[in-house]
Write a protein that holds these residues in place. Structure first.
Motif, PDB file in Angstrom:
ATOM      1  N   LEU A   1      15.961   3.074  -1.459  1.00  0.00           N
ATOM      2  CA  LEU A   1      17.110   2.581  -1.784  1.00  0.00           C
ATOM      3  C   LEU A   1      16.446   2.070  -2.876  1.00  0.00           C
ATOM      4  CD1 LEU A   1      19.276   0.626  -0.057  1.00  0.00           C
ATOM      5  CD2 LEU A   1      20.188   2.189  -1.575  1.00  0.00           C
ATOM      6  N   ASP A   2      15.357   1.436  -3.167  1.00  0.00           N
ATOM      7  CA  ASP A   2      14.705   0.902  -4.091  1.00  0.00           C
ATOM      8  C   ASP A   2      13.713   1.849  -5.284  1.00  0.00           C
ATOM      9  OD1 ASP A   2      14.755  -1.884  -3.030  1.00  0.00           O
ATOM     10  OD2 ASP A   2      12.971  -2.763  -2.457  1.00  0.00           O
ATOM     11  N   LEU A   3      13.544   2.714  -4.000  1.00  0.00           N
ATOM     12  CA  LEU A   3      12.758   3.681  -4.849  1.00  0.00           C
ATOM     13  C   LEU A   3      12.937   4.989  -5.301  1.00  0.00           C
ATOM     14  CD1 LEU A   3       9.444   4.530  -1.833  1.00  0.00           C
ATOM     15  CD2 LEU A   3       9.238   3.572  -4.219  1.00  0.00           C
ATOM     16  N   VAL A   4      13.937   5.211  -4.390  1.00  0.00           N
ATOM     17  CA  VAL A   4      15.132   6.201  -5.893  1.00  0.00           C
ATOM     18  C   VAL A   4      16.593   5.935  -6.277  1.00  0.00           C
ATOM     19  CG1 VAL A   4      16.305   7.978  -4.704  1.00  0.00           C
ATOM     20  CG2 VAL A   4      14.463   7.664  -3.078  1.00  0.00           C
ATOM     21  N   TRP A   5      16.554   4.577  -6.164  1.00  0.00           N
ATOM     22  CA  TRP A   5      17.928   3.821  -7.347  1.00  0.00           C
ATOM     23  C   TRP A   5      17.590   2.916  -7.787  1.00  0.00           C
ATOM     24  CZ3 TRP A   5      18.751   6.291  -2.393  1.00  0.00           C
ATOM     25  CH2 TRP A   5      19.699   7.399  -2.470  1.00  0.00           C
TER      26      TRP A   5
ATOM     27  N   LEU B   1      14.446  11.588  -3.357  1.00  0.00           N
ATOM     28  CA  LEU B   1      14.428  11.066  -2.448  1.00  0.00           C
ATOM     29  C   LEU B   1      13.538  12.394  -1.269  1.00  0.00           C
ATOM     30  CD1 LEU B   1      15.527   9.735   0.126  1.00  0.00           C
ATOM     31  CD2 LEU B   1      17.889  11.165   0.324  1.00  0.00           C
ATOM     32  N   LEU B   2      13.300  13.642  -1.626  1.00  0.00           N
ATOM     33  CA  LEU B   2      12.815  14.410  -1.085  1.00  0.00           C
ATOM     34  C   LEU B   2      11.325  13.849  -1.313  1.00  0.00           C
ATOM     35  CD1 LEU B   2      12.409  16.430   0.908  1.00  0.00           C
ATOM     36  CD2 LEU B   2      12.398  18.426  -1.364  1.00  0.00           C
ATOM     37  N   LEU B   3      11.116  13.860  -2.747  1.00  0.00           N
ATOM     38  CA  LEU B   3       9.434  13.717  -3.299  1.00  0.00           C
ATOM     39  C   LEU B   3       9.245  12.248  -2.411  1.00  0.00           C
ATOM     40  CD1 LEU B   3       7.145  13.846  -5.608  1.00  0.00           C
ATOM     41  CD2 LEU B   3       8.137  12.744  -6.843  1.00  0.00           C
ATOM     42  N   ALA B   4       9.722  11.775  -2.995  1.00  0.00           N
ATOM     43  CA  ALA B   4       9.717  10.316  -1.484  1.00  0.00           C
ATOM     44  C   ALA B   4       9.162  10.511   0.022  1.00  0.00           C
ATOM     45  CB  ALA B   4      10.321   9.061  -1.773  1.00  0.00           C
TER      46      ALA B   4
ATOM     47  N   LEU C   1       0.867  -1.430  -0.052  1.00  0.00           N
ATOM     48  CA  LEU C   1       0.104   0.342  -0.252  1.00  0.00           C
ATOM     49  C   LEU C   1       0.901   1.302  -0.069  1.00  0.00           C
ATOM     50  CD1 LEU C   1      -2.497   1.058  -0.253  1.00  0.00           C
ATOM     51  CD2 LEU C   1      -2.388   0.797   3.298  1.00  0.00           C
ATOM     52  N   SER C   2       2.085   1.033   0.762  1.00  0.00           N
ATOM     53  CA  SER C   2       2.504   2.796   0.580  1.00  0.00           C
ATOM     54  C   SER C   2       3.882   2.740  -0.688  1.00  0.00           C
ATOM     55  CB  SER C   2       4.134   2.139   1.685  1.00  0.00           C
ATOM     56  OG  SER C   2       4.269   3.274   2.106  1.00  0.00           O
ATOM     57  N   LEU C   3       4.382   1.603  -1.085  1.00  0.00           N
ATOM     58  CA  LEU C   3       4.644   1.716  -2.710  1.00  0.00           C
ATOM     59  C   LEU C   3       3.648   1.568  -3.466  1.00  0.00           C
ATOM     60  CD1 LEU C   3       6.932  -1.608  -2.845  1.00  0.00           C
ATOM     61  CD2 LEU C   3       7.618   0.560  -2.686  1.00  0.00           C
ATOM     62  N   ALA C   4       2.312   1.751  -3.480  1.00  0.00           N
ATOM     63  CA  ALA C   4       1.272   2.192  -4.581  1.00  0.00           C
ATOM     64  C   ALA C   4       1.447   3.674  -4.495  1.00  0.00           C
ATOM     65  CB  ALA C   4       0.199   0.988  -4.214  1.00  0.00           C
ATOM     66  N   ARG C   5       1.256   4.602  -3.042  1.00  0.00           N
ATOM     67  CA  ARG C   5       1.512   5.143  -3.514  1.00  0.00           C
ATOM     68  C   ARG C   5       2.182   6.747  -3.238  1.00  0.00           C
ATOM     69  NH1 ARG C   5      -2.093   4.367   2.817  1.00  0.00           N
ATOM     70  NH2 ARG C   5      -3.967   4.487   2.775  1.00  0.00           N
ATOM     71  N   THR C   6       3.313   5.265  -3.335  1.00  0.00           N
ATOM     72  CA  THR C   6       4.586   6.450  -3.841  1.00  0.00           C
ATOM     73  C   THR C   6       5.360   6.919  -5.056  1.00  0.00           C
ATOM     74  OG1 THR C   6       5.888   5.168  -1.206  1.00  0.00           O
ATOM     75  CG2 THR C   6       7.486   6.973  -2.970  1.00  0.00           C
ATOM     76  N   LEU C   7       4.925   5.348  -5.570  1.00  0.00           N
ATOM     77  CA  LEU C   7       5.430   5.153  -7.041  1.00  0.00           C
ATOM     78  C   LEU C   7       4.105   5.405  -7.833  1.00  0.00           C
ATOM     79  CD1 LEU C   7       6.669   1.110  -6.635  1.00  0.00           C
ATOM     80  CD2 LEU C   7       8.138   3.484  -7.067  1.00  0.00           C
ATOM     81  N   HIS C   8       3.080   5.955  -7.249  1.00  0.00           N
ATOM     82  CA  HIS C   8       2.285   5.760  -8.612  1.00  0.00           C
ATOM     83  C   HIS C   8       2.115   5.208  -9.594  1.00  0.00           C
ATOM     84  CE1 HIS C   8      -1.636   8.432  -8.916  1.00  0.00           C
ATOM     85  NE2 HIS C   8      -1.524   7.528 -10.309  1.00  0.00           N
TER      86      HIS C   8
ATOM     87  N   LEU D   1       9.704   5.368   6.023  1.00  0.00           N
ATOM     88  CA  LEU D   1      10.113   4.711   5.394  1.00  0.00           C
ATOM     89  C   LEU D   1      11.142   3.904   5.932  1.00  0.00           C
ATOM     90  CD1 LEU D   1       9.769   6.812   2.106  1.00  0.00           C
ATOM     91  CD2 LEU D   1       8.240   5.710   3.406  1.00  0.00           C
ATOM     92  N   ASP D   2      11.180   2.862   5.520  1.00  0.00           N
ATOM     93  CA  ASP D   2      12.829   2.062   6.167  1.00  0.00           C
ATOM     94  C   ASP D   2      14.075   2.182   4.691  1.00  0.00           C
ATOM     95  OD1 ASP D   2      13.018  -0.270   3.961  1.00  0.00           O
ATOM     96  OD2 ASP D   2      11.822  -0.918   5.773  1.00  0.00           O
ATOM     97  N   ARG D   3      15.570   2.007   5.207  1.00  0.00           N
ATOM     98  CA  ARG D   3      16.225   2.208   4.353  1.00  0.00           C
ATOM     99  C   ARG D   3      15.973   1.757   2.904  1.00  0.00           C
ATOM    100  NH1 ARG D   3      18.106   3.380   9.400  1.00  0.00           N
ATOM    101  NH2 ARG D   3      19.664   5.088   9.171  1.00  0.00           N
ATOM    102  N   GLN D   4      15.926   0.448   3.155  1.00  0.00           N
ATOM    103  CA  GLN D   4      15.869  -0.428   2.112  1.00  0.00           C
ATOM    104  C   GLN D   4      14.344  -0.121   1.291  1.00  0.00           C
ATOM    105  OE1 GLN D   4      18.666  -2.900   1.075  1.00  0.00           O
ATOM    106  NE2 GLN D   4      16.461  -2.317  -0.953  1.00  0.00           N
TER     107      GLN D   4
END
Length: 231
Positions: A182-186, A164-167, A39-46, A176-179
C-alpha cells in the motif's frame, strides 16, 4: 512530487521532525523504524537520498549501508548517517562504507536540511545511472516505456497494476506485506484497506495469464514474486 527521501529511523520524535522539514521543501518522504524493512524499501523505492540511523531493530545502519553500496541497483543512492553515536571510529567506518555525510544527534534540523540539499544538488549535476528494465522469471518491465511483458505477451496494465508488478519484480523472492505494498504503490497517506491490495493482485494475476503463478500468496502476510530458481 519532489525528490524522494527515505528515512530509516526508529525514534518517533525525530521522524516527525524530519518529515516536517522535508515536507516543507516538497520532498516525498517515506519512513520506517526497522532496518530490514528499510533495506527492502531502499531497493524498491530507489529514493534520491536516504537518512539512516545506526542503531536500529532488525538490521543496524552500517550493515544496511554496506548492503546498499554492494548492490549495483542502490550503490549510487546518497546516504546521510544520523546517529547518537559520536565515536570517531563509527564516523570513519560509516564514511569508508560510502556514506555521504555523518551527523550526530542532537542536531540542528536546518543544518541537516542544508547538507541534504547540497548532496542532492551534487547528484543532479552528476546523475547516477539507474536501471530502466527489471525482470524476473520471464516477466520484464520497461520503466522508460512503461511496458510490461510476460514472455512474449505485452500486458495491458493500469498504472497501479504496473506499479504493483514492478514492486513485486524488483523484490523477487522477498515477501512484501500488504501495508508495505500500500505504501509503495498508493502512498503512505492512502487511507484504504489491505483489501485494495488483494483486489489488484487478483486483477494482475488474470492479466499475467500463464505467468500468474509467479505471484504467490504468503498466508496472513502478503505476497511475493517467485524467483527463477523457484520453478
Amino acid at each position: 512530487m519532489g525528490r524522494k527521501i527515505l528515512v530509516i529511523e526508529d525514534e518517533a520524535d525525530i521522524v516527525t521532525l524530519l518529515k516536517h522539514y522535508f515536507l516543507q521543501e516538497h520532498f516525498e518522504v517515506t519512513t520506517t523504524g526497522n532496518g530490514l524493512e528499510g533495506l527492502s524499501l531502499a531497493r524498491t523505492l530507489h529514493p534520491d537520498l536516504i537518512v539512516l540511523d545506526l542503531m536500529l531493530p532488525g538490521l543496524d545502519g552500517l550493515s544496511i549501508n554496506r548492503s546498499l553500496k554492494k548492490d549495483p541497483l542502490t550503490a549510487g543512492i546518497p546516504v546521510v548517517i544520523l546517529t547518537a553515536k559520536s565515536d570517531e571510529t563509527d564516523r570513519i567506518v560509516g564514511l569508508e562504507l560510502g556514506a555521504d555525510d555523518y551527523i550526530v544527534k542532537p542536531f540542528n534540523p536546518k543544518e541537516l536540511l542544508a547538507r541534504i540539499k547540497a548532496i542532492l544538488r551534487r547528484t543532479e549535476q552528476e546523475p547516477a545511472q539507474r536501471p530502466e528494465r527489471f525482470s524476473a522469471a520471464g516477466v520484464v518491465l520497461d520503466i522508460a516505456r512503461h511496458e510490461a511483458r510476460a514472455g512474449d505477451t505485452l500486458l495491458d496494465l493500469t498504472a497501479k497494476e504496473f506499479s504493483l508488478l514492478l514492486a513485486l519484480v524488483k523484490n523477487s523472492g522477498r515477501v512484501l506485506d500488504r501495508q508495505m505494498l500500500l505504501d509503495l504503490v498508493w502512498g503512505a497517506d492512502y487511507e484504504g484497506t489491505d483489501r485494495t491490495v488483494d483486489v489488484h493482485i487478483r486483477r494482475l494475476r488474470k492479466k499475467l495469464g500463464a505467468y500468474q503463478d509467479r505471484v504467490q500468496t504468503v498466508k496472513q502476510i502478503g505476497y511475493k514474486f517467485m524467483d527463477r530458481e523457484d520453478f
